[in-house]
Structures are given as C-alpha cells and as structure tokens.
Design a protein around this motif. Structure first.
Motif, PDB file in Angstrom:
ATOM      1  N   THR A 180       0.885  -1.241  -0.117  1.00 55.17           N
ATOM      2  CA  THR A 180      -0.013   0.018  -0.118  1.00 55.17           C
ATOM      3  C   THR A 180       1.002   1.362  -0.072  1.00 55.17           C
ATOM      4  OG1 THR A 180      -1.710  -0.963   1.338  1.00 55.17           O
ATOM      5  CG2 THR A 180      -1.769   1.277   1.131  1.00 55.17           C
ATOM      6  N   SER A 181       0.542   2.251  -1.016  1.00 55.60           N
ATOM      7  CA  SER A 181       1.220   3.473  -0.995  1.00 55.60           C
ATOM      8  C   SER A 181       0.426   4.551  -0.295  1.00 55.60           C
ATOM      9  CB  SER A 181       1.612   3.569  -2.591  1.00 55.60           C
ATOM     10  OG  SER A 181       2.263   2.532  -3.098  1.00 55.60           O
ATOM     11  N   LEU A 182       1.334   5.454   0.212  1.00 54.66           N
ATOM     12  CA  LEU A 182       0.655   6.348   0.853  1.00 54.66           C
ATOM     13  C   LEU A 182       1.274   7.774   0.267  1.00 54.66           C
ATOM     14  CD1 LEU A 182       0.735   4.399   3.722  1.00 54.66           C
ATOM     15  CD2 LEU A 182      -1.271   5.885   3.916  1.00 54.66           C
ATOM     16  N   VAL A 183       0.554   8.721  -0.326  1.00 52.34           N
ATOM     17  CA  VAL A 183       1.314   9.648  -1.234  1.00 52.34           C
ATOM     18  C   VAL A 183       0.547  11.059  -0.689  1.00 52.34           C
ATOM     19  CG1 VAL A 183       1.487  10.491  -3.501  1.00 52.34           C
ATOM     20  CG2 VAL A 183       1.434   8.108  -3.055  1.00 52.34           C
ATOM     21  N   ASP A 184       1.546  12.094  -0.762  1.00 55.20           N
ATOM     22  CA  ASP A 184       0.989  13.431  -0.522  1.00 55.20           C
ATOM     23  C   ASP A 184       0.671  13.781  -2.065  1.00 55.20           C
ATOM     24  OD1 ASP A 184       0.743  16.140  -0.200  1.00 55.20           O
ATOM     25  OD2 ASP A 184       2.720  16.273   1.048  1.00 55.20           O
ATOM     26  N   LEU A 185      -0.646  14.312  -2.221  1.00 55.65           N
ATOM     27  CA  LEU A 185      -1.145  14.585  -3.513  1.00 55.65           C
ATOM     28  C   LEU A 185      -0.674  15.950  -3.939  1.00 55.65           C
ATOM     29  CD1 LEU A 185      -4.755  12.981  -3.041  1.00 55.65           C
ATOM     30  CD2 LEU A 185      -2.741  11.982  -4.237  1.00 55.65           C
ATOM     31  N   ASP A 186      -0.712  17.022  -2.995  1.00 53.02           N
ATOM     32  CA  ASP A 186      -0.161  17.975  -3.228  1.00 53.02           C
ATOM     33  C   ASP A 186       1.105  18.163  -3.791  1.00 53.02           C
ATOM     34  OD1 ASP A 186      -2.724  19.033  -2.461  1.00 53.02           O
ATOM     35  OD2 ASP A 186      -2.239  19.377  -0.439  1.00 53.02           O
ATOM     36  N   HIS A 187       1.975  17.625  -3.115  1.00 53.85           N
ATOM     37  CA  HIS A 187       3.408  17.633  -3.549  1.00 53.85           C
ATOM     38  C   HIS A 187       4.111  16.389  -4.409  1.00 53.85           C
ATOM     39  CE1 HIS A 187       3.222  20.162   0.237  1.00 53.85           C
ATOM     40  NE2 HIS A 187       3.903  20.962  -0.455  1.00 53.85           N
ATOM     41  N   ASN A 188       3.282  15.554  -4.658  1.00 53.15           N
ATOM     42  CA  ASN A 188       3.343  14.384  -5.683  1.00 53.15           C
ATOM     43  C   ASN A 188       4.593  13.723  -5.097  1.00 53.15           C
ATOM     44  OD1 ASN A 188       3.196  12.586  -7.832  1.00 53.15           O
ATOM     45  ND2 ASN A 188       3.922  14.271  -9.173  1.00 53.15           N
ATOM     46  N   LYS A 189       4.749  13.096  -3.946  1.00 48.34           N
ATOM     47  CA  LYS A 189       5.592  12.138  -3.469  1.00 48.34           C
ATOM     48  C   LYS A 189       5.246  11.157  -2.416  1.00 48.34           C
ATOM     49  CE  LYS A 189       6.726  15.677   0.436  1.00 48.34           C
ATOM     50  NZ  LYS A 189       7.974  16.463   0.983  1.00 48.34           N
ATOM     51  N   ALA A 190       5.897  10.187  -2.411  1.00 43.16           N
ATOM     52  CA  ALA A 190       5.688   8.806  -1.458  1.00 43.16           C
ATOM     53  C   ALA A 190       5.754   9.453  -0.158  1.00 43.16           C
ATOM     54  CB  ALA A 190       6.241   7.654  -1.979  1.00 43.16           C
ATOM     55  N   ILE A 191       4.797   9.140   0.963  1.00 38.35           N
ATOM     56  CA  ILE A 191       5.238   9.347   2.276  1.00 38.35           C
ATOM     57  C   ILE A 191       5.598   8.168   2.784  1.00 38.35           C
ATOM     58  CG2 ILE A 191       4.068   9.985   4.485  1.00 38.35           C
ATOM     59  CD1 ILE A 191       1.939  11.463   2.809  1.00 38.35           C
ATOM     60  N   ASP A 192       4.869   7.069   2.430  1.00 38.63           N
ATOM     61  CA  ASP A 192       5.454   5.946   3.220  1.00 38.63           C
ATOM     62  C   ASP A 192       4.627   4.546   2.516  1.00 38.63           C
ATOM     63  OD1 ASP A 192       6.497   4.146   4.740  1.00 38.63           O
ATOM     64  OD2 ASP A 192       5.582   4.600   6.510  1.00 38.63           O
ATOM     65  N   LEU A 193       5.386   3.405   2.682  1.00 42.35           N
ATOM     66  CA  LEU A 193       4.782   2.194   2.217  1.00 42.35           C
ATOM     67  C   LEU A 193       4.524   1.075   3.200  1.00 42.35           C
ATOM     68  CD1 LEU A 193       6.670   3.193  -0.500  1.00 42.35           C
ATOM     69  CD2 LEU A 193       6.105   1.099  -1.471  1.00 42.35           C
ATOM     70  N   PHE A 194       3.739   0.184   3.241  1.00 44.23           N
ATOM     71  CA  PHE A 194       3.686  -0.800   4.068  1.00 44.23           C
ATOM     72  C   PHE A 194       3.050  -2.146   3.510  1.00 44.23           C
ATOM     73  CE2 PHE A 194      -0.585   1.251   4.814  1.00 44.23           C
ATOM     74  CZ  PHE A 194      -1.564   0.366   4.655  1.00 44.23           C
ATOM     75  N   GLU A 195       3.506  -3.248   4.054  1.00 42.44           N
ATOM     76  CA  GLU A 195       3.142  -4.446   3.096  1.00 42.44           C
ATOM     77  C   GLU A 195       1.721  -4.797   3.351  1.00 42.44           C
ATOM     78  OE1 GLU A 195       4.935  -9.114   2.718  1.00 42.44           O
ATOM     79  OE2 GLU A 195       5.838  -7.703   4.081  1.00 42.44           O
ATOM     80  N   GLY A 196       0.979  -5.386   2.441  1.00 37.28           N
ATOM     81  CA  GLY A 196      -0.240  -5.687   2.446  1.00 37.28           C
ATOM     82  C   GLY A 196      -1.598  -4.611   2.196  1.00 37.28           C
ATOM     83  N   LYS A 197      -2.731  -4.947   2.251  1.00 41.73           N
ATOM     84  CA  LYS A 197      -3.797  -3.867   1.936  1.00 41.73           C
ATOM     85  C   LYS A 197      -5.054  -4.132   2.785  1.00 41.73           C
ATOM     86  CE  LYS A 197      -5.643  -6.682  -1.743  1.00 41.73           C
ATOM     87  NZ  LYS A 197      -6.475  -6.778  -3.288  1.00 41.73           N
TER      88      LYS A 197
END
Length: 432
Positions: A180-197
């Motif tokens: 699972t990707s967590l992204v800052d939509l305003d600055h277009n960058k990945a915040i973090d990832l974690f395994e699974g959904k």
C-alpha cells in the motif's frame, strides 16, 4: 605550489592525509595515502598516546577520471603509555573514511544516489565499484535511511492518496503480495509504504502518526475499496473521502466488458474471435464517446446492431457513458443530479451486471461527488505506483520488504539529495 607540493592532496580531496604513491594497475588506479596526525590522546584515560605502528586499509573511492580507484590508507595505530589502562591500542579515525566499510563516505553517498535517485540496480553499481552486492546495499542503507527518515521530508499533508500495487507476484508458495502506497497529493511524493492492503494495517499506520499530523489531513483519495474506507476510522474519520475518477470509470469499463463477454458466449457459443462484431469493437466500447469520430461511432453502432440482439451491451455502454458524463460537469449540483439519474436507471435495468454497477455507484455516491467539491484525485498515487514498478524492474525482484520500501522512498519519496557542485562554464575552446 609551483614545485607541485600539495597538488595530489588537492585532487584527492580528503583532509588529514598525505599522498604517498599513485599507481595505475590493471583496471584500477591505486592511491596510497597516510594520515598526517602527530598527536593523540587516549579516549579512556585522556593521557598522551604513543604511536605504535601503521595498518593498511584498502577501500573503494569514487572513480578517478573515469577509472575505478582503490584507496590504500595507512592508518596509524596508537597505544596508551599508562600501565593498567583498559584501552591499550586503537586505530585512528580519518574524516571521510567509515570504520569497517569497504567504501569511503563519498563513494557510499554516490552509490546511494545512483541506486536511489537514478533507480539503478544494486548489482550494476556494485560491479562498477568492484564490491559485492551486500557491501553496496549496506552502504545504501547507511546513507539512505537518514534521507528517508528526515522529518522535513514529509511535513504537513493536506491531501492524502491511498492505493495498492503488486509487490510480489503469485508463486506456488504464496499468493500475490500487495503493498500500500501513501502519497502526498499536493507535492506528488510518496510518504510511506507498508506491506499488505488490509484495513487493520492502514489503521495501524495511521495510529503511529501524531494527532497534529492527522488533524492536518483534510482529503483522502482512494479507489472503490471498502477495505481502505473502513481503515480510515477512527484516526482519519474527519477527512473528506474522495473516490478517484479513474477507478470509478474503470468500474464502468469493466462492467461493459463483462456484459460483452457474456453476450458473446450466449450468441456465438464461444469466446470472441477477431472476425466477431463485438470482439472487433471491444476497445471502442471503453473509449469515451466524445473521443469517437464519425467513422468510429458508425463502426460501433453497426457492431452493436449485428452482435447485440437484445441491446444488453448497448445498455451497459449507455450506463458507462452516463457515469462518465458526471465528470464533465463543473457544478456539484448538476453532477449530483446526473449521478442520481444514472443510479436510478442502472438499478432498474434487467441486466445483472448493470444493476451491480448501480449499487456500487449508490454505495460510493458521497465519495464520487466529493471529487467535484475538492478536485482531488489519485493521479499522483498512480504515478508513485509506476515508480515502484520501475524500482522492481531495476531490482529484478525483492526478498525483503524493507529493502523495497527504502528504494521506493529514495526514488519517489521527495528525498532532498545533496546539491551537486556545478562547474564554471567554459564558453570557448581557448579560455582566457
């Protein structure tokens, strides 16, 4: 310095060492240096130390004029002269040289930039430096982890994107493993990832964030998955949820394709062939109506007339186009009216797939309309997933999720890389 004294040290760029010899061997340049420190004190008793001997340490440095470089450092070993001191002997430390590492500090930082910022494989960079995979990956962890954990990298987030992508493909030993990707939509960058959904893992991730950080999040864009929607509670319950337009339209396209395949099997008794009317227009069916020219629209209508005897595919296509027309409206009230009409028409249809489509739109009605209220979408999140795929291609597969997470964040996490030193421009072949 007209006699050349100190020129080698200037070119080497390491302080506290004296260049003794430069030898060009087969495939590499060997630079031998020794430390210039004359005095030292015992770190235990703080008494004046005595020089004991020297030990040669072989390291890999950045390339010298395009050639691999071996740096041989003759480090001094010191000895405490006080009897009974527990320290006895120790080896001095030199700036830019990391203890128990085969790469100098600047070589490790450059290798991390090659792997992280340029998305190169660890194996190719390790081959350039003449070290093993484990050695170079250790340098990437040492130099890359502080860049990823920098508190200024993420900052305050107003719009958060959540989406999953495939981390490991299915094998006989396990099913497909997602990340699972967590992204800052305003600055277009990945915040973090974690395994699974799963919803619980998303809930655990939000629980680790501070209350101030969670309070700043106003919008969360996600696909049409109840897992993520339920995982936002209770920590992000205050945020406005937005159903991503791409995923909404994709649900409609999938519904049209399901109806087309079923009608194809019922009318022909087999799956589609290239000469069948519905199979020939399978791509035109999922294309937007406003993007069809007269020739394409005529071809589509003719195929539906020949291959759709009960107008089931036509009804699915009209329902999909009605859903797409919602995003052609700028006013939220007009979009709500079109969405309600689409839901009502789909729920009254006789085709099961169209009724399922209507129930999906009804269940996500508020999230669909929130796109018109906020303008948010999961486009940057899909871009981050594409970057993750590039990392997977470069890495040729991963066995540890932590390594995968680190490399994705180095590549797409908005890391602040050291600014390169730009050389003064030479504007002529004969510079003054």
């Amino acid at each position: 310095m007209s006699d050349g004294t100190g020129l080698a040290e200037k070119m080497l760029g390491l302080s506290g060492v004296l260049v003794l010899d430069v030898h060009e061997g087969v495939g590499e340049v060997t630079v031998t240096v020794e430390s210039t420190k004359r005095k030292a004190w015992c770190p235990s008793c703080r008494k004046r130390a005595q020089a004991h001997d020297r030990v040669d340490v072989h390291l890999r440095d950045v390339h010298c004029f395009g050639r691999p470089t071996r740096l041989v450092v003759r480090k001094r070993r010191w000895r405490c002269r006080r009897k009974g001191c527990a320290k006895r002997t120790w080896t001095e430390r030199i700036e830019g040289i990391v203890p128990r590492q085969l790469l100098t500090h600047r070589a490790g930082a450059e290798a991390t930039r090659q792997v992280g910022q340029l998305c190169r494989s660890v194996r190719s960079v390790a081959a350039e430096y003449g070290v093993g995979w484990d050695t170079l990956m250790s340098a990437v962890v040492v130099h890359g982890t502080p860049l990823v954990t920098d508190p200024h990298r993420v900052g305050h987030v107003r719009s958060l994107g959540v989406d999953e992508h495939s981390y490991l493909a299915a094998t006989p030993a396990h099913r497909t493993i997602y990340a699972t990707s967590l992204v800052d939509l305003d600055h277009n960058k990945a915040i973090d990832l974690f395994e699974g959904k799963s919803a619980q893992k998303l809930r655990n991730w939000t629980a680790k964030r501070s209350k101030r950080w969670l309070g700043d999040v106003r919008v969360v864009a996600l696909d049409l998955t109840d897992t993520y929607r339920s995982g936002l509670y209770p920590h992000l319950a205050h945020a406005r949820r937005v159903a991503d337009p791409f995923h909404v339209v994709r649900v409609g396209n999938r519904m049209v394709d399901q109806v087309r395949r079923r009608v194809q099997n019922e009318t022909m008794g087999r799956r589609g062939h290239k000469e069948d009317p519905l199979y020939r227009v399978r791509k035109l069916l999922i294309r937007g109506d406003e993007r069809l020219d007269e020739r394409g629209r005529a071809k589509l209508m003719e195929a539906l007339r020949r291959g759709d005897p009960f107008d089931e595919v036509l009804g699915a296509w009209l329902a999909k186009e009605a859903c797409r027309s919602i995003y052609l409206q700028d006013d939220v009230e007009e979009a709500a009216a079109l969405l309600d009409d689409t839901i009502a028409g789909a729920l009254e249809d006789t085709v099961a797939q169209i009724r399922t489509f209507g129930r999906t739109l009804s269940r996500w009605r508020e999230e669909i309309l929130n796109h018109h209220r906020t303008g948010a979408s999961n486009g940057p999140t899909e871009g981050t997933n594409f970057c993750a795929k590039q990392v997977k291609r470069a890495g040729r597969g991963f066995t540890r999720f932590e390594s995968y997470r680190l490399r994705v964040l180095l590549y797409a996490g908005g890391v602040t890389w050291p600014r390169p030193i730009l050389a003064p421009r030479i504007t002529s072949t004969r510079p003054h």
